[in-house]
Scaffold this motif. Structure first.
Motif, mmCIF file in Angstrom:
data_model
loop_
_atom_site.group_PDB
_atom_site.id
_atom_site.type_symbol
_atom_site.label_atom_id
_atom_site.label_comp_id
_atom_site.label_asym_id
_atom_site.label_seq_id
_atom_site.Cartn_x
_atom_site.Cartn_y
_atom_site.Cartn_z
ATOM 1 N N PRO A 61 42.397 164.365 -0.115
ATOM 2 C CA PRO A 61 43.535 165.148 -0.615
ATOM 3 C C PRO A 61 44.830 164.355 -0.653
ATOM 4 N N LEU A 62 45.046 163.487 0.339
ATOM 5 C CA LEU A 62 46.262 162.685 0.356
ATOM 6 C C LEU A 62 46.263 161.677 -0.782
ATOM 7 N N ASN A 63 45.098 161.090 -1.057
ATOM 8 C CA ASN A 63 44.989 160.121 -2.141
ATOM 9 C C ASN A 63 45.302 160.759 -3.481
ATOM 10 N N ARG A 64 44.805 161.974 -3.691
ATOM 11 C CA ARG A 64 45.065 162.671 -4.965
ATOM 12 C C ARG A 64 46.560 162.971 -5.127
ATOM 13 N N ILE A 65 47.204 163.348 -4.038
ATOM 14 C CA ILE A 65 48.634 163.653 -4.098
ATOM 15 C C ILE A 65 49.443 162.397 -4.394
ATOM 16 N N LEU A 66 49.172 161.335 -3.654
ATOM 17 C CA LEU A 66 49.988 160.123 -3.755
ATOM 18 C C LEU A 66 49.736 159.363 -5.047
ATOM 19 N N SER A 67 48.530 159.474 -5.605
ATOM 20 C CA SER A 67 48.231 158.768 -6.854
ATOM 21 C C SER A 67 48.464 159.647 -8.075
ATOM 22 N N LEU A 68 48.781 160.914 -7.841
ATOM 23 C CA LEU A 68 48.962 161.899 -8.925
ATOM 24 C C LEU A 68 47.700 162.028 -9.774
ATOM 25 N N GLY A 69 46.549 161.665 -9.184
ATOM 26 C CA GLY A 69 45.281 161.771 -9.900
ATOM 27 C C GLY A 69 44.995 160.652 -10.869
ATOM 28 N N ILE A 70 45.901 159.681 -10.974
ATOM 29 C CA ILE A 70 45.727 158.597 -11.947
ATOM 30 C C ILE A 70 44.559 157.699 -11.572
ATOM 31 N N ASP A 71 44.183 157.671 -10.293
ATOM 32 C CA ASP A 71 43.070 156.830 -9.861
ATOM 33 C C ASP A 71 41.772 157.215 -10.562
ATOM 34 N N ILE A 72 41.633 158.465 -10.974
ATOM 35 C CA ILE A 72 40.441 158.902 -11.705
ATOM 36 C C ILE A 72 40.363 158.181 -13.047
ATOM 37 N N TYR A 73 41.489 158.067 -13.712
ATOM 38 C CA TYR A 73 41.579 157.352 -14.994
ATOM 39 C C TYR A 73 41.207 155.884 -14.814
ATOM 40 N N TRP A 74 41.694 155.261 -13.737
ATOM 41 C CA TRP A 74 41.389 153.852 -13.506
ATOM 42 C C TRP A 74 39.896 153.643 -13.286
ATOM 43 N N ARG A 75 39.251 154.529 -12.544
ATOM 44 C CA ARG A 75 37.811 154.403 -12.316
ATOM 45 C C ARG A 75 37.031 154.539 -13.620
ATOM 46 N N LYS A 76 37.485 155.419 -14.493
ATOM 47 C CA LYS A 76 36.826 155.569 -15.799
ATOM 48 C C LYS A 76 36.877 154.272 -16.588
ATOM 49 N N LYS A 77 37.979 153.547 -16.490
ATOM 50 C CA LYS A 77 38.093 152.258 -17.174
ATOM 51 C C LYS A 77 37.074 151.258 -16.627
ATOM 52 N N GLY A 78 36.918 151.236 -15.314
ATOM 53 C CA GLY A 78 35.956 150.334 -14.706
ATOM 54 C C GLY A 78 34.528 150.649 -15.116
ATOM 55 N N ILE A 79 34.189 151.932 -15.161
ATOM 56 C CA ILE A 79 32.849 152.348 -15.563
ATOM 57 C C ILE A 79 32.605 152.014 -17.026
ATOM 58 N N ARG A 80 33.617 152.156 -17.846
ATOM 59 C CA ARG A 80 33.488 151.832 -19.271
ATOM 60 C C ARG A 80 33.164 150.354 -19.466
ATOM 61 N N TYR A 81 33.724 149.500 -18.597
ATOM 62 C CA TYR A 81 33.403 148.065 -18.681
ATOM 63 C C TYR A 81 31.919 147.825 -18.396
ATOM 64 N N LEU A 82 31.360 148.522 -17.407
ATOM 65 C CA LEU A 82 29.975 148.278 -17.002
ATOM 66 C C LEU A 82 28.944 148.935 -17.922
ATOM 67 N N LYS A 83 29.327 149.952 -18.654
ATOM 68 C CA LYS A 83 28.360 150.758 -19.407
ATOM 69 C C LYS A 83 27.483 149.953 -20.364
ATOM 70 N N PRO A 84 28.013 148.989 -21.130
ATOM 71 C CA PRO A 84 27.148 148.246 -22.062
ATOM 72 C C PRO A 84 26.034 147.468 -21.376
#
Length: 273
Positions: A61-84
């Motif tokens: 919960p603290l991570n979500r508050i302090l990152s404003l949820g943007i960390d979810i977007y960053w993880r999606k970018k990382g997964i997109r790199y690995l998908k191919p």
């Protein structure tokens, strides 16, 4: 007192003669374990384990508050790199509470994801999340030190680290160990905080990370030192081409990096020869 992994009770270490910090010796030196959460005389890995065990219940919960949820977007970018590359065996290092491991399992449909972390407290939270998500047949957890992974050579198609490389006791050794367990042609994907360089984001982020984050960290987790460590470790960590240089030294090719959200986050990628 602290309890080691061997379950032996250890008395807290006393400071060396002369006590305080030796002084900052440059970014390369700091990246090799000199920025530590609590003190300068105990092993960094042991301090990291203690720190994350301490904040584990409040971490998500603290991570979500302090990152404003943007960390979810960053993880999606990382997964997109690995998908191919369609990796089937994935090792998620510094897995924490399993956010990236869960996203990898859902998006890439691998045969297995092993999440490893030095903090058993964080992984306990992760196991509960994985079970609730119905992914416990794909995702498993194991307490391991990334400096010496007791895993076979050439056994994983991909290795990921989300916001954990700066916690390594020794960056070079950790990256080399990751290279050892990857199969030839396997890929590494690292997400890590970085320091914005442009005005006014640089000034705003420095204020936010050095003032706001420690304040709310202490308020919600009762461990202010853990959230004071965060900005200090970000400033000390090698960034950009310096980090891709370390990946090359560890034996990776096709290294690259991208920055996101005004330079607050960086993604580093590479391939094992």
């Amino acid at each position: 007192m602290t309890i080691s992994k061997e379950n032996k009770i250890q008395e807290p270490l006393s400071p060396p003669p002369g006590g305080g910090r030796e002084g900052l010796v440059g970014r390369e030196g700091l990246s090799e374990g000199l920025v530590r959460p609590y003190n300068d005389y105990e092993n960094k890995g042991e301090q990291i384990e203690r720190m994350f065990d301490s904040i584990a219940p409040a971490y998500d919960p603290l991570n979500r508050i302090l990152s404003l949820g943007i960390d979810i977007y960053w993880r999606k970018k990382g997964i997109r790199y690995l998908k191919p590359f369609a990796p089937q065996q994935i090792l998620d290092i510094a897995t924490g509470t399993g956010d990236l491991a869960i996203a990898l399992a859902r998006k890439l449909k691998p045969e297995a994801v092993l999440g490893v972390d030095i903090s058993e407290g964080m992984m306990q939270v992760g196991r509960q999340k994985v079970k609730k998500a119905g992914l416990d047949s794909i995702i498993s957890f194991s307490q391991k030190d990334c400096m010496a992974l007791d895993l076979p050579d050439n056994s994983y198609d991909a290795a990921t680290v989300a916001f954990g490389v700066r916690n390594f006791e020794n960056t070079r050794r950790g990256l080399t160990e990751i290279g050892r367990i990857l199969k030839p042609g396997g890929h590494i994907m690292i997400l890590e905080f970085s320091s914005p360089e442009k005005f006014p984001v640089k000034q705003l982020y420095r204020f936010y990370s050095s003032t706001i984050i420690p304040f709310f960290g202490k308020l919600l987790s009762r461990d202010k030192a853990a959230y004071e460590y965060l900005p200090a470790s970000i400033r000390a960590f090698p960034q950009g081409e310096e980090m891709t240089g370390l990946l090359k030294e560890a034996g990776f090719t096709n290294t690259a990096f991208k920055t996101y959200t005004f330079g607050i986050c960086s993604m580093y990628t590479g391939e094992k020869q």
